[in-house]
Design an enzyme around this catalytic site. Structure first.
Site, short mmCIF file in Angstrom:
data_model
loop_
_atom_site.label_atom_id
_atom_site.label_comp_id
_atom_site.label_asym_id
_atom_site.label_seq_id
_atom_site.Cartn_x
_atom_site.Cartn_y
_atom_site.Cartn_z
N GLU A 164 0.83 -1.21 0.00
CA GLU A 164 0.00 0.00 0.00
C GLU A 164 0.87 1.26 0.00
O GLU A 164 0.54 2.25 -0.66
CB GLU A 164 -0.94 -0.02 1.21
CG GLU A 164 -2.08 0.93 1.09
CD GLU A 164 -3.27 0.55 1.97
OE1 GLU A 164 -3.62 -0.64 2.05
OE2 GLU A 164 -3.83 1.44 2.60
N GLU A 221 2.19 1.64 -3.47
CA GLU A 221 1.13 2.15 -4.36
C GLU A 221 0.94 3.66 -4.15
O GLU A 221 0.77 4.41 -5.12
CB GLU A 221 -0.18 1.40 -4.10
CG GLU A 221 -1.28 1.79 -5.08
CD GLU A 221 -2.56 0.99 -4.90
OE1 GLU A 221 -2.59 0.04 -4.09
OE2 GLU A 221 -3.54 1.34 -5.58
N CYS A 263 -8.22 -1.88 3.80
CA CYS A 263 -8.20 -3.06 4.68
C CYS A 263 -9.47 -3.25 5.50
O CYS A 263 -9.62 -4.27 6.14
CB CYS A 263 -6.98 -3.02 5.59
SG CYS A 263 -6.88 -1.52 6.50
N SER A 289 -7.17 1.70 -2.59
CA SER A 289 -5.96 0.92 -2.86
C SER A 289 -6.31 -0.46 -3.41
O SER A 289 -7.29 -1.08 -2.98
CB SER A 289 -5.17 0.76 -1.56
OG SER A 289 -4.20 -0.24 -1.71
N LYS A 317 -15.32 -9.11 8.35
CA LYS A 317 -14.32 -10.03 7.78
C LYS A 317 -14.95 -11.38 7.44
O LYS A 317 -14.44 -12.12 6.61
CB LYS A 317 -13.16 -10.24 8.77
CG LYS A 317 -12.32 -8.99 8.99
CD LYS A 317 -11.26 -8.82 7.94
CE LYS A 317 -10.50 -7.53 8.15
NZ LYS A 317 -9.70 -7.16 6.98
N GLU A 364 -16.08 -10.66 4.09
CA GLU A 364 -14.96 -10.45 3.17
C GLU A 364 -14.43 -11.78 2.63
O GLU A 364 -14.16 -11.92 1.44
CB GLU A 364 -13.84 -9.70 3.88
CG GLU A 364 -12.63 -9.45 2.98
CD GLU A 364 -11.47 -8.79 3.72
OE1 GLU A 364 -11.05 -7.71 3.31
OE2 GLU A 364 -10.97 -9.37 4.70
N GLU A 394 -13.79 -12.94 -5.52
CA GLU A 394 -12.43 -12.68 -6.06
C GLU A 394 -11.32 -13.21 -5.14
O GLU A 394 -10.17 -13.27 -5.56
CB GLU A 394 -12.22 -11.18 -6.32
CG GLU A 394 -12.28 -10.27 -5.12
CD GLU A 394 -13.69 -9.75 -4.83
OE1 GLU A 394 -14.66 -10.48 -5.09
OE2 GLU A 394 -13.81 -8.64 -4.30
N CYS A 423 -10.39 -1.15 14.69
CA CYS A 423 -10.75 -2.55 14.91
C CYS A 423 -10.80 -2.94 16.38
O CYS A 423 -11.45 -3.92 16.75
CB CYS A 423 -9.75 -3.46 14.20
SG CYS A 423 -9.61 -3.12 12.46
S1 SF4 Z 1 -13.38 -4.15 12.94
FE1 SF4 Z 1 -14.50 -2.39 12.12
S2 SF4 Z 1 -12.89 -0.97 11.50
FE2 SF4 Z 1 -11.90 -2.98 11.73
S3 SF4 Z 1 -11.96 -3.90 9.70
FE3 SF4 Z 1 -13.79 -4.59 10.79
S4 SF4 Z 1 -15.41 -3.15 10.22
FE4 SF4 Z 1 -13.44 -2.20 9.69
#
Ligand code: SF4
Ligand code: SF4
Ligand code: SF4
Length: 461
Positions: free
Chosen positions: A155, A158, A199, A219, A259, A262, A267, A432
């Protein structure tokens, strides 16, 4: 004292493209239990995406097509009415299967929160005990911090490439750890500034649904979780563990409910594409911090009763730049340290006192910005036609209720008026560390709120 969060079993994702979801993506990770909801409206007031429907006194519900899976509603519901999709049983099955190497990818914010689930004070740091507990459960360990360092190299590079391309350069010679390489930067002319961080998957989904125009600004780097999954199944399988990639099951252990979503994005099958193994996912399952505590409880493991494990192996070493990913401002700070070092040839601490890092971290303000003067190395002065670059950065510390913090920043970008080179967006307030997958504390209601909800509820009967 933490509150138990109700969970429901995860599935394999939607069978076909549905609404804002693509085939295979997990839909409805967070849901409201209609029996328990009293209509207090708290979830609607904290939701960054305007995804909660309902008025005071009515049962509330989530519009899954607008939801970005951040879990902030769940953390803040005073009545414990919000539930999360979970893969605890699936992971335990894999741990019991002797043919499978189960690799836990552990995020920085987990190590300061997991102890709370076992009665320790909030903020108790448990790296060594967490490693010991994971090993006892049968996991191999991939520190997500190792992948965060990879992310910063990608990153930060980039960012350098975009800044150089927009300064009219075609190539940028850089020296990293004594090795000279030439970055071809001309193609980055088509990648706009400011660059956004990539991220936080809830932020990426927010941009996809609400501001698709800024997608070229985000990014192109994968998040650390996804970098870790892909590297574990390629380099890790071949050179570290020497096992078949098909026998590795990667588990993200995250402070984050987004996540979970995600990992299901179509992909993220890059290891499988590289190895030509159809159907292989980079990350096979995600556990939140709360879910990991549940795995330990089901296997009768209490990390607080284990001796500290202090022998980092491959994929378990990392820098301080990676550790600060867990707090708001950390990703941007680590990337800018890297860019500063490359462009100036100085150690990042030379940035202080011109820029106080502390100001852009943590909970202090919803949006913070800074200008970092970067004195250029002699050979860059000629290329950039200046002695000093002033890198302008901004940190959005929580998208805010219905996007309140982010919208003014992003609308400047859409209008072509943004003064910044680099913007970090973390959906959760504080980053996070306060993610939707962290230990959940009982939310205290004031007396007037209790009266209000009781009254509104009775008025609907
Ligand atoms: S905990 Fe919250 S700030 Fe961290 S990656 Fe997940 S959604 Fe985003
Ligand atoms: S009880 Fe309140 S916060 Fe919880 S789901 Fe219902 S309306 Fe939302
Ligand atoms: S707070 Fe987050 S998880 Fe909850 S409905 Fe809103 S976007 Fe979805």
């Amino acid at each position: 004292m933490v509150r138990k969060v109700k969970t429901f079993k995860g599935d394999g994702g939607v069978p076909n493209d549905t609404g804002t979801y693509r085939k295979g993506e997990l839909r409805g990770i967070i849901k409201i239990d209609q029996e328990t909801c009293v209509g207090c409206d708290t979830c609607r007031t904290v939701c960054p995406a305007g995804a909660v429907k309902g008025s005071v006194g009515e049962k509330h519900s989530i519009d899954v097509d607008r939801c970005i899976n951040c879990g902030q509603c769940l953390l803040n519901c005073p009545f414990g009415a919000i539930e999360q999709m979970s893969f605890v049983d699936h992971v335990i099955e894999k741990l019991k299967d002797k043919k499978t190497k189960v690799v836990a990818i552990i995020a920085p914010a987990v190590r300061v929160a997991i102890a709370e689930e076992f009665g320790a004070e909030p903020g108790t740091l448990t790296v060594g005990r967490l490693w010991a507990a994971l090993k006892t459960a049968g996991f191999d360990i991939y520190e997500n911090n190792f992948a965060a360092d990879q992310t910063i190299l990608e990153e930060g590079t980039e960012l350098l490439a975009r800044v150089a391309a927009h300064s009219g350069l075609k190539e940028l010679p850089v020296e990293l750890w004594g090795k000279k390489i030439v970055l071809e930067v001309e193609e980055f002319k088509h990648k706009p500034l400011p660059q956004f961080t990539s991220c936080c998957p809830a932020w990426v989904r927010y941009a996809e649904i609400y501001y698709p125009k800024v997608l070229p600004n985000i990014s192109s780097c994968k998040s650390p979780q996804q970098m870790a999954g892909a590297t574990a199944k390629t380099y890790g399988a071949k050179d570290v563990w020497k096992v078949k990639p098909e026998n590795i099951f990667t588990v993200g252990v995250m402070p984050c409910t987004a996540k979970i979503f995600e990992a299901s994005r179509p992909e993220f099958d890059s290891a499988g594409r590289f190895l030509k193994i159809s159907g292989m996912r980079d990350v096979d399952a995600v556990l939140t911090t709360r879910d990991l505590a549940e795995v330990f409880r089901k296997l009768n493991i209490n990390p607080m009763k284990l001796p500290e494990e202090r022998q980092p192996k491959d994929f378990m070493q990392y820098t301080g730049g990676a550790t600060i990913f867990g707090v708001s401002g950390g990703v941007m700070e680590a990337a800018v340290r890297f860019a500063f070092h490359v462009l100036s040839g100085l150690e990042p601490k030379a940035m202080s006192p011109q820029w106080d890092f502390e100001d852009v971290r943590g909970y202090r303000h919803p949006v913070v910005s800074a200008t970092i003067p970067v004195p250029l190395k002699a050979d860059y002065k000629k290329a950039f036609k200046t002695d000093q670059l002033n890198i302008k950065v901004c940190v959005v510390n929580g998208i805010g209720p219905d996007g309140a913090h982010l919208k003014p920043v992003i609308e400047d970008v859409v209008a072509g008026k943004s003064p910044y080179h680099f913007i970090e967006v973390m959906t959760c307030p504080g980053g996070c560390i306060n993610g939707g997958g962290q230990p959940c504390h009982p939310v205290e209601l004031s007396l007037w709120e209790k009266f209000l909800y009781a009254l509104a509820g009775s008025a609907k009967k």
